[in-house]
Design a protein around this motif. Structure first.
Motif, PDB file in Angstrom:
ATOM      1  N   UNK A  32      27.942  11.172  29.193  1.00  0.00           N
ATOM      2  CA  UNK A  32      27.336  10.387  28.120  1.00  0.00           C
ATOM      3  C   UNK A  32      28.442   9.640  27.396  1.00  0.00           C
ATOM      4  N   UNK A  33      28.105   8.448  26.947  1.00  0.00           N
ATOM      5  CA  UNK A  33      29.081   7.669  26.191  1.00  0.00           C
ATOM      6  C   UNK A  33      28.365   6.697  25.265  1.00  0.00           C
ATOM      7  N   UNK A  34      29.101   6.232  24.271  1.00  0.00           N
ATOM      8  CA  UNK A  34      28.594   5.211  23.366  1.00  0.00           C
ATOM      9  C   UNK A  34      29.151   3.860  23.801  1.00  0.00           C
ATOM     10  N   UNK A  35      28.264   2.896  23.934  1.00  0.00           N
ATOM     11  CA  UNK A  35      28.642   1.525  24.240  1.00  0.00           C
ATOM     12  C   UNK A  35      28.422   0.689  22.983  1.00  0.00           C
ATOM     13  N   UNK A  36      29.467   0.043  22.500  1.00  0.00           N
ATOM     14  CA  UNK A  36      29.374  -0.716  21.254  1.00  0.00           C
ATOM     15  C   UNK A  36      29.075  -2.184  21.562  1.00  0.00           C
ATOM     16  N   UNK A  37      27.903  -2.628  21.138  1.00  0.00           N
ATOM     17  CA  UNK A  37      27.432  -3.946  21.518  1.00  0.00           C
ATOM     18  C   UNK A  37      27.098  -4.793  20.290  1.00  0.00           C
ATOM     19  N   UNK A  38      27.394  -6.094  20.333  1.00  0.00           N
ATOM     20  CA  UNK A  38      27.085  -6.967  19.194  1.00  0.00           C
ATOM     21  C   UNK A  38      25.581  -7.085  18.995  1.00  0.00           C
ATOM     22  N   UNK A  39      25.174  -7.451  17.781  1.00  0.00           N
ATOM     23  CA  UNK A  39      23.739  -7.454  17.471  1.00  0.00           C
ATOM     24  C   UNK A  39      23.138  -8.844  17.302  1.00  0.00           C
ATOM     25  N   UNK A  40      23.973  -9.893  17.137  1.00  0.00           N
ATOM     26  CA  UNK A  40      23.377 -11.220  17.014  1.00  0.00           C
ATOM     27  C   UNK A  40      23.990 -12.059  15.917  1.00  0.00           C
ATOM     28  N   UNK A  41      23.158 -12.855  15.277  1.00  0.00           N
ATOM     29  CA  UNK A  41      23.612 -13.796  14.248  1.00  0.00           C
ATOM     30  C   UNK A  41      23.736 -13.077  12.908  1.00  0.00           C
ATOM     31  N   UNK A  42      24.896 -13.182  12.302  1.00  0.00           N
ATOM     32  CA  UNK A  42      25.133 -12.586  10.991  1.00  0.00           C
ATOM     33  C   UNK A  42      25.176 -13.683   9.931  1.00  0.00           C
ATOM     34  N   UNK A  43      24.655 -13.363   8.755  1.00  0.00           N
ATOM     35  CA  UNK A  43      24.794 -14.243   7.595  1.00  0.00           C
ATOM     36  C   UNK A  43      25.888 -13.677   6.703  1.00  0.00           C
ATOM     37  N   UNK A  44      26.903 -14.480   6.449  1.00  0.00           N
ATOM     38  CA  UNK A  44      28.000 -14.079   5.571  1.00  0.00           C
ATOM     39  C   UNK A  44      27.901 -14.879   4.278  1.00  0.00           C
ATOM     40  N   UNK A  45      27.813 -14.174   3.150  1.00  0.00           N
ATOM     41  CA  UNK A  45      27.714 -14.815   1.836  1.00  0.00           C
ATOM     42  C   UNK A  45      28.964 -14.428   1.061  1.00  0.00           C
ATOM     43  N   UNK A  46      29.792 -15.415   0.713  1.00  0.00           N
ATOM     44  CA  UNK A  46      31.121 -15.108   0.195  1.00  0.00           C
ATOM     45  C   UNK A  46      31.422 -15.840  -1.116  1.00  0.00           C
ATOM     46  N   UNK A  47      32.328 -15.279  -1.927  1.00  0.00           N
ATOM     47  CA  UNK A  47      32.670 -15.854  -3.227  1.00  0.00           C
ATOM     48  C   UNK A  47      33.880 -16.776  -3.141  1.00  0.00           C
TER      49      UNK A  47
END
Length: 467
Positions: free
Chosen positions: A121-136
């Motif tokens: 068994x193992x964990x596979x780290x996969x991206x999830x899609x479009x991110x919204x970044x709100x920054x100052x």
């Protein structure tokens, strides 16, 4: 978003002169939807791009930033007012963070084996899609970098809603990504007012949100994210304690705390906003703090002799002075400063406040400007009580010669980060984030890259051993 509503343009206003430099039209809903569609389409290929190819591009971003650091620094100073040297340092720091993730992301996100009784068994780290970044606005490049470097290397795509007073910094970062070879749609800037962000969060192609900003903004964004079952990370400011222990060198503690508080004209979430010293050294500490203040030079942020810049906007300067005046009305002592500087620009005098009690708003709130608040304590328990008295829990400092004792005190402070003999700092390999109402989640370091990936379990076993 109502397409019939006409928004005021997004503007660059130089806080040193209060003059409008440039204006940008607010994007219409159809434009925003198109950008998100392109980001979603770009994700389909970017997530499958080998780490080595992603790394080449992200390393190139770092290289371009270093090559253009003087111009980038000057632009940040023009738009939000910080000292030119501080702006250039910010560019260099951002480049270091891009390089860090370009170098380490593949190792961080390698499959992680799990110890199981049968099979594998193992964990596979996969991206999830479009991110919204709100920054100052207070760190125009670094705030982008903190979320973009890790997440682009992880294989996510991103749309950025930057602060409305730094549109040119926002745009130039998108340009740099393109110059570095980042495919179209992987990273795109949005020119939109803050009130339109909730509707963007609701777009089904936005998979998660990261925000650095105020508590009201954070509450609004997390409510929208929660309503749409999307993850969010937040950094919502701080009122960092700077606890001086009895064995500390007073002169050194004064030098570090004053310099830290005046960094970026006090507009830093992790600057030492509350300096807490033993009662027996209070008079000496106060006298030396006043001496340090006498050497501060308020002026043109492009001038190398200046060490206190204007605040980011007139509104910011007015708000800080209002907080200082309220502290005075409630009984605090304004030992130095407290007023607007008599010159054009969003300037506030470096201000020293003492005699602050729990009956005053200043005891609990964050003052985002060049305001140094000095407290005294009779024993370490009282120092900890003062340090933990606010709703915030972002950073903090313990200053003293006995490192073991300083660490013991640090463990008792309710905050996400504590530095010994140094103001709360920033480095690519160190996690950044807080607790309590300073938010949740971490950026930078190995921790930052795991916030927006799917830790997928993959289990193999023989049929007769299956669960």
């Amino acid at each position: 978003m109502n397409s019939q509503v006409k928004h005021s343009p997004i503007k660059t206003v130089n806080p040193f002169t209060n003059e409008i430099v440039k204006e940008f039209d607010v994007m219409k809903p159809a434009q925003i939807a198109s950008i998100i569609d392109k980001a979603d389409e770009a994700f389909k290929s970017w997530k499958n791009t080998p780490f080595s190819e992603r790394a080449k591009i992200i390393h190139k971003v770092a290289t371009i930033m270093r090559e253009r650091k003087e111009a980038l620094g000057a632009l940040a100073t023009l738009e939000m007012g910080k000292l030119l040297a501080e702006s250039i340092y910010e560019v260099e720091l951002s480049a270091d963070i891009f390089d860090y993730y370009a170098e380490h992301a593949e190792k961080f996100l390698a499959d992680h084996p799990l110890d199981v009784k049968h099979g594998d068994a193992f964990l596979s780290y996969e991206p999830i899609g479009v991110l919204l970044s709100v920054q100052p606005w207070n760190f125009p490049y670094y705030q982008i970098t903190r979320s973009a470097a890790s997440n682009l290397m992880a294989g996510n795509t991103m749309v950025l809603k930057h602060a409305s007073n730094i549109p040119q910094c926002a745009q130039i970062m998108e340009d740099i990504f393109k110059d570095a070879g980042l495919p179209n749609g992987v990273y795109t800037n949005l020119f939109v007012p803050g009130k339109d962000v909730e509707a963007i969060v609701s777009n089904p192609k936005i998979k998660a949100v990261t925000l650095t900003g105020s508590k009201p903004a954070g509450a609004s964004i997390t409510a929208a994210a929660g309503a749409n079952v999307k993850k969010a990370t937040l950094e919502l400011g701080g009122s960092d304690p700077f606890v001086v222990l009895e064995d500390a060198d007073v002169s050194e503690a004064v030098e570090v705390s004053v310099a830290g508080r005046m960094w970026n004209a006090g507009q830093v979430c992790v600057s030492p906003k509350r300096v807490i010293v033993p009662a027996k050294m209070y008079d000496e500490f106060l006298a030396k703090t006043k001496e340090a203040f006498s050497k501060l030079v308020v002026g043109n942020p492009m001038d190398a002799t200046t060490n206190v810049a204007p605040l980011c906007t007139e509104k910011a300067a007015e708000d800080v002075v209002s907080q200082i005046q309220k502290a005075a009305e409630q009984g605090a002592t304004i030992a130095l400063g407290g007023k607007r500087v008599k010159r054009t620009g969003a300037f506030v005098e470096p201000t020293l406040i003492t005699d602050i009690t729990p009956k005053m708003d200043a005891y609990f709130e964050e003052i985002f400007g060049p305001v140094f608040m000095l407290y005294q304590y009779k024993d370490v328990d009282e120092a900890i009580e003062i340090a933990n008295a606010t709703e915030f829990g972002l950073g903090g400092t313990v200053f003293g010669k006995d490192t073991k004792k300083a660490v013991e005190v640090a463990r008792r402070i309710d905050t996400g980060m504590v530095y010994i003999n140094h103001v709360t700092g920033i480095a690519p390999e160190l996690p950044f984030g807080g607790t309590k109402e300073s938010g949740f989640g971490r950026e930078q370091s190995i921790a930052g890259i795991f916030e927006f990936v799917n830790a997928k379990l993959i289990r193999t076993t023989t049929p007769d051993k299956a669960y």
